[in-house]
Design a protein around this motif. Structure first.
Motif, PDB file in Angstrom:
ATOM      1  N   PHE A 175      26.040 -43.111 -28.406  1.00 32.86           N
ATOM      2  CA  PHE A 175      27.436 -43.718 -27.909  1.00 32.86           C
ATOM      3  C   PHE A 175      27.201 -44.996 -27.133  1.00 32.86           C
ATOM      4  CE2 PHE A 175      27.121 -38.880 -27.164  1.00 32.86           C
ATOM      5  CZ  PHE A 175      28.252 -38.304 -27.994  1.00 32.86           C
ATOM      6  N   ALA A 176      28.566 -45.586 -26.857  1.00 32.98           N
ATOM      7  CA  ALA A 176      28.586 -46.744 -26.148  1.00 32.98           C
ATOM      8  C   ALA A 176      29.806 -46.904 -25.458  1.00 32.98           C
ATOM      9  CB  ALA A 176      28.290 -47.892 -27.098  1.00 32.98           C
ATOM     10  N   LEU A 177      29.894 -47.757 -24.529  1.00 35.25           N
ATOM     11  CA  LEU A 177      31.112 -48.134 -23.812  1.00 35.25           C
ATOM     12  C   LEU A 177      31.771 -49.339 -24.168  1.00 35.25           C
ATOM     13  CD1 LEU A 177      29.876 -47.077 -20.474  1.00 35.25           C
ATOM     14  CD2 LEU A 177      31.616 -45.683 -21.667  1.00 35.25           C
ATOM     15  N   MET A 178      32.840 -49.484 -24.940  1.00 36.04           N
ATOM     16  CA  MET A 178      33.322 -50.586 -25.860  1.00 36.04           C
ATOM     17  C   MET A 178      34.320 -51.108 -24.995  1.00 36.04           C
ATOM     18  SD  MET A 178      34.704 -51.114 -29.717  1.00 36.04           S
ATOM     19  CE  MET A 178      33.146 -51.473 -30.310  1.00 36.04           C
ATOM     20  N   PHE A 179      34.481 -52.240 -24.854  1.00 40.05           N
ATOM     21  CA  PHE A 179      35.707 -53.035 -24.311  1.00 40.05           C
ATOM     22  C   PHE A 179      36.649 -52.604 -25.038  1.00 40.05           C
ATOM     23  CE2 PHE A 179      32.045 -55.231 -22.097  1.00 40.05           C
ATOM     24  CZ  PHE A 179      32.450 -55.092 -20.781  1.00 40.05           C
ATOM     25  N   GLN A 180      37.960 -52.147 -24.681  1.00 40.66           N
ATOM     26  CA  GLN A 180      38.927 -51.671 -25.308  1.00 40.66           C
ATOM     27  C   GLN A 180      39.669 -53.172 -26.259  1.00 40.66           C
ATOM     28  OE1 GLN A 180      42.028 -49.678 -23.654  1.00 40.66           O
ATOM     29  NE2 GLN A 180      40.877 -47.841 -22.909  1.00 40.66           N
ATOM     30  N   GLU A 181      39.590 -53.957 -25.637  1.00 43.39           N
ATOM     31  CA  GLU A 181      40.144 -55.377 -26.555  1.00 43.39           C
ATOM     32  C   GLU A 181      39.326 -55.628 -27.761  1.00 43.39           C
ATOM     33  OE1 GLU A 181      37.750 -58.772 -23.983  1.00 43.39           O
ATOM     34  OE2 GLU A 181      39.345 -57.840 -23.144  1.00 43.39           O
ATOM     35  N   ASP A 182      38.162 -55.157 -27.770  1.00 45.27           N
ATOM     36  CA  ASP A 182      37.153 -55.037 -29.235  1.00 45.27           C
ATOM     37  C   ASP A 182      37.575 -53.694 -30.227  1.00 45.27           C
ATOM     38  OD1 ASP A 182      36.349 -57.749 -28.107  1.00 45.27           O
ATOM     39  OD2 ASP A 182      34.643 -56.663 -27.162  1.00 45.27           O
ATOM     40  N   ALA A 183      37.898 -52.833 -29.528  1.00 42.99           N
ATOM     41  CA  ALA A 183      37.904 -51.496 -30.250  1.00 42.99           C
ATOM     42  C   ALA A 183      39.299 -51.753 -31.383  1.00 42.99           C
ATOM     43  CB  ALA A 183      38.316 -50.486 -29.368  1.00 42.99           C
ATOM     44  N   GLN A 184      39.114 -51.638 -32.351  1.00 40.45           N
ATOM     45  CA  GLN A 184      40.314 -51.718 -33.516  1.00 40.45           C
ATOM     46  C   GLN A 184      40.368 -50.532 -34.288  1.00 40.45           C
ATOM     47  OE1 GLN A 184      39.761 -55.710 -35.293  1.00 40.45           O
ATOM     48  NE2 GLN A 184      40.591 -56.609 -33.588  1.00 40.45           N
ATOM     49  N   HIS A 185      39.072 -49.607 -34.244  1.00 37.74           N
ATOM     50  CA  HIS A 185      39.234 -48.286 -35.183  1.00 37.74           C
ATOM     51  C   HIS A 185      39.963 -47.418 -34.852  1.00 37.74           C
ATOM     52  CE1 HIS A 185      37.284 -45.515 -37.820  1.00 37.74           C
ATOM     53  NE2 HIS A 185      36.784 -46.435 -38.611  1.00 37.74           N
ATOM     54  N   PRO A 186      40.717 -46.824 -35.564  1.00 35.05           N
ATOM     55  CA  PRO A 186      41.665 -45.541 -35.126  1.00 35.05           C
ATOM     56  C   PRO A 186      40.774 -44.418 -34.721  1.00 35.05           C
ATOM     57  CG  PRO A 186      41.567 -45.947 -37.534  1.00 35.05           C
ATOM     58  CD  PRO A 186      40.848 -47.018 -37.136  1.00 35.05           C
ATOM     59  N   ASP A 187      39.655 -44.370 -35.116  1.00 39.37           N
ATOM     60  CA  ASP A 187      38.935 -42.953 -34.819  1.00 39.37           C
ATOM     61  C   ASP A 187      37.753 -43.602 -33.734  1.00 39.37           C
ATOM     62  OD1 ASP A 187      37.443 -40.682 -34.475  1.00 39.37           O
ATOM     63  OD2 ASP A 187      37.524 -39.893 -36.409  1.00 39.37           O
ATOM     64  N   SER A 188      37.691 -43.217 -32.501  1.00 41.45           N
ATOM     65  CA  SER A 188      36.789 -43.709 -31.555  1.00 41.45           C
ATOM     66  C   SER A 188      35.334 -42.968 -31.865  1.00 41.45           C
ATOM     67  CB  SER A 188      36.970 -43.529 -30.131  1.00 41.45           C
ATOM     68  OG  SER A 188      36.938 -42.175 -29.827  1.00 41.45           O
ATOM     69  N   THR A 189      35.368 -42.024 -32.601  1.00 44.81           N
ATOM     70  CA  THR A 189      33.968 -41.526 -32.885  1.00 44.81           C
ATOM     71  C   THR A 189      33.474 -41.893 -34.187  1.00 44.81           C
ATOM     72  OG1 THR A 189      34.836 -39.612 -34.530  1.00 44.81           O
ATOM     73  CG2 THR A 189      34.846 -39.218 -32.063  1.00 44.81           C
ATOM     74  N   VAL A 196      31.861 -35.293 -14.570  1.00 46.94           N
ATOM     75  CA  VAL A 196      31.347 -34.343 -15.748  1.00 46.94           C
ATOM     76  C   VAL A 196      32.372 -34.188 -16.615  1.00 46.94           C
ATOM     77  CG1 VAL A 196      30.584 -31.836 -16.193  1.00 46.94           C
ATOM     78  CG2 VAL A 196      29.974 -32.813 -13.985  1.00 46.94           C
ATOM     79  N   ALA A 197      32.127 -34.526 -18.015  1.00 51.09           N
ATOM     80  CA  ALA A 197      33.329 -34.771 -18.661  1.00 51.09           C
ATOM     81  C   ALA A 197      32.502 -34.513 -20.173  1.00 51.09           C
ATOM     82  CB  ALA A 197      33.568 -35.950 -18.918  1.00 51.09           C
ATOM     83  N   ASP A 198      33.363 -33.822 -21.239  1.00 50.08           N
ATOM     84  CA  ASP A 198      33.011 -33.413 -22.397  1.00 50.08           C
ATOM     85  C   ASP A 198      33.360 -34.564 -23.312  1.00 50.08           C
ATOM     86  OD1 ASP A 198      32.551 -32.196 -24.731  1.00 50.08           O
ATOM     87  OD2 ASP A 198      34.589 -30.787 -24.769  1.00 50.08           O
ATOM     88  N   THR A 199      32.222 -35.011 -24.137  1.00 47.82           N
ATOM     89  CA  THR A 199      32.380 -36.091 -25.227  1.00 47.82           C
ATOM     90  C   THR A 199      32.907 -35.399 -26.456  1.00 47.82           C
ATOM     91  OG1 THR A 199      30.170 -35.565 -26.069  1.00 47.82           O
ATOM     92  CG2 THR A 199      30.467 -37.296 -24.182  1.00 47.82           C
ATOM     93  N   ASN A 200      33.134 -34.165 -26.515  1.00 48.03           N
ATOM     94  CA  ASN A 200      33.804 -33.665 -27.720  1.00 48.03           C
ATOM     95  C   ASN A 200      35.172 -33.493 -27.938  1.00 48.03           C
ATOM     96  OD1 ASN A 200      31.321 -33.379 -29.218  1.00 48.03           O
ATOM     97  ND2 ASN A 200      30.854 -31.414 -28.002  1.00 48.03           N
ATOM     98  N   SER A 201      35.802 -33.709 -26.561  1.00 45.53           N
ATOM     99  CA  SER A 201      37.263 -33.876 -26.619  1.00 45.53           C
ATOM    100  C   SER A 201      37.831 -34.931 -26.002  1.00 45.53           C
ATOM    101  CB  SER A 201      37.662 -32.725 -25.316  1.00 45.53           C
ATOM    102  OG  SER A 201      37.354 -33.241 -23.989  1.00 45.53           O
ATOM    103  N   PRO A 202      39.219 -35.269 -26.530  1.00 42.46           N
ATOM    104  CA  PRO A 202      39.770 -36.479 -26.173  1.00 42.46           C
ATOM    105  C   PRO A 202      40.045 -36.874 -24.809  1.00 42.46           C
ATOM    106  CG  PRO A 202      40.952 -35.439 -28.341  1.00 42.46           C
ATOM    107  CD  PRO A 202      40.089 -34.498 -27.777  1.00 42.46           C
ATOM    108  N   GLN A 227      36.417 -48.108 -23.352  1.00 45.10           N
ATOM    109  CA  GLN A 227      36.611 -46.819 -24.322  1.00 45.10           C
ATOM    110  C   GLN A 227      35.165 -46.224 -24.790  1.00 45.10           C
ATOM    111  OE1 GLN A 227      38.826 -47.670 -27.886  1.00 45.10           O
ATOM    112  NE2 GLN A 227      38.860 -45.646 -28.431  1.00 45.10           N
ATOM    113  N   LEU A 228      35.127 -44.781 -24.747  1.00 48.62           N
ATOM    114  CA  LEU A 228      33.949 -44.381 -25.212  1.00 48.62           C
ATOM    115  C   LEU A 228      33.994 -44.345 -26.756  1.00 48.62           C
ATOM    116  CD1 LEU A 228      31.102 -42.651 -24.962  1.00 48.62           C
ATOM    117  CD2 LEU A 228      32.593 -40.579 -24.889  1.00 48.62           C
ATOM    118  N   VAL A 229      32.863 -44.713 -27.409  1.00 47.55           N
ATOM    119  CA  VAL A 229      32.770 -44.637 -28.932  1.00 47.55           C
ATOM    120  C   VAL A 229      31.442 -43.905 -29.291  1.00 47.55           C
ATOM    121  CG1 VAL A 229      34.214 -46.926 -28.965  1.00 47.55           C
ATOM    122  CG2 VAL A 229      31.680 -47.025 -29.010  1.00 47.55           C
ATOM    123  N   GLY A 230      31.545 -43.398 -30.485  1.00 45.68           N
ATOM    124  CA  GLY A 230      30.246 -42.856 -31.084  1.00 45.68           C
ATOM    125  C   GLY A 230      30.357 -41.501 -31.157  1.00 45.68           C
ATOM    126  N   GLU A 231      29.509 -40.751 -31.851  1.00 51.82           N
ATOM    127  CA  GLU A 231      29.505 -39.334 -32.035  1.00 51.82           C
ATOM    128  C   GLU A 231      27.928 -38.871 -31.908  1.00 51.82           C
ATOM    129  OE1 GLU A 231      31.150 -35.690 -34.698  1.00 51.82           O
ATOM    130  OE2 GLU A 231      31.418 -37.587 -35.105  1.00 51.82           O
TER     131      GLU A 231
END
Length: 275
Positions: free
Chosen positions: A47-61, A105-111, A143-147
């Motif tokens: 996983f990584a914490l991406m700056f949203q201005e750089d996030a262009q992929h429709p699926d963050s995973t 405490v948060a679930d990485t598997n849910s939006p 934005q959280l990215v990755g799986e």
């Protein structure tokens, strides 16, 4: 000849956040990691914490590998090290604490859970300061990215693992005049039975490590991150300056690529396969 054996294993589920030491789950299970060709250690930098201005992929995973200036990094935002972040792969849950107090405490598997993680770290960066040399010094939404186990966000596009000898750490501790925490160097594998700085001699060689085969590719050039205390997030030891003063370089540990998949456990032996 002294046997080279695995002393400690670490993974870093979230790029730029806490290291997680691999520990035994009790007999007969051992502390071990999976090494995969073309992937490295399963779960490491998933996983990584991406700056949203750089996030262009429709699926963050499924965001592909990018250079580290697109992510919130500990060497740019040293205060991230003050957070104790633990990821439980079985449930996909990230828990964040500071000084023993649970903050998230948060679930990485849910939006919803992923959005909460992004919002938490966006807020946290708003209260700390970047270094003067930060690649992305501006506070911006994250934005959280990755799986887990599928994506990888190492510093270099050619996926690698990192190794360092305990004797090298001991030598640095002696020079610094206090114990140097191995987590400053964010390694995957710590090895016993290697002379201080002896890992540099492996570059260009192939090794058998547990049931996997690896190729040592390069020394690791270090950044200001090694000056940061992994408990407090404060810069308290000038290790980068110490390296330059005593060795005329800023390198510790080595990188390796996996050339045959396998597993590595605490106590496994590493042997050289090529001259």
């Amino acid at each position: 000849m002294t046997k080279i054996c695995v002393k400690e294993l670490f993974i870093h589920p979230f790029k730029g956040l806490s290291a997680q030491k691999c520990v035994s789950e009790g007999p007969p299970k051992e502390a071990r990691v999976e090494l995969q060709v073309g992937h490295g250690i399963r779960g490491d930098r998933s996983f990584a914490l991406m700056f949203q201005e750089d996030a262009q992929h429709p699926d963050s995973t499924k965001v592909p590998w990018m250079k580290k200036q697109h992510f919130a990094m500990q060497n740019d935002w040293a205060g991230l090290a003050a957070l104790d972040c633990y990821y439980e792969a079985a449930s996909g849950t990230l828990t964040v604490k500071r000084k023993g107090v649970e903050l998230l405490v948060a679930d990485t598997n849910s939006p919803t859970g992923r959005d909460r993680i992004g919002a938490f770290f966006t807020g946290y960066l708003a209260g700390i300061y970047p270094t003067q040399t930060a690649r992305h010094p501006n506070r911006a939404p994250l934005q959280l990215v990755g799986e887990y186990g599928k994506t990888r966000y190492p510093d270099r596009e050619a996926v690698h693992i990192s190794l360092i000898s305990q004797a090298t750490l001991d030598n640095l501790s002696e020079l610094a005049g206090l114990q140097v925490d191995v987590r400053r160097f964010r390694p995957n594998i710590v090895l016993d039975g290697v002379p201080a700085w002896g890992e540099f001699d492996w570059v260009g060689k192939e090794m058998q490590l547990g049931t996997a085969r690896i190729a040592i590719t390069a020394r690791i050039n270090r950044c200001l991150n090694i000056d940061v205390n992994p408990e407090t997030g404060e810069r308290d030891i000038s290790l980068l300056t110490l390296l330059k003063k005593h060795f005329q370089h800023t390198q510790t540990g080595v990188l390796a690529q996996v050339i045959t998949s396998g597993t590595v456990a605490i106590g496994d032996i590493m042997t050289q396969l090529s001259d």
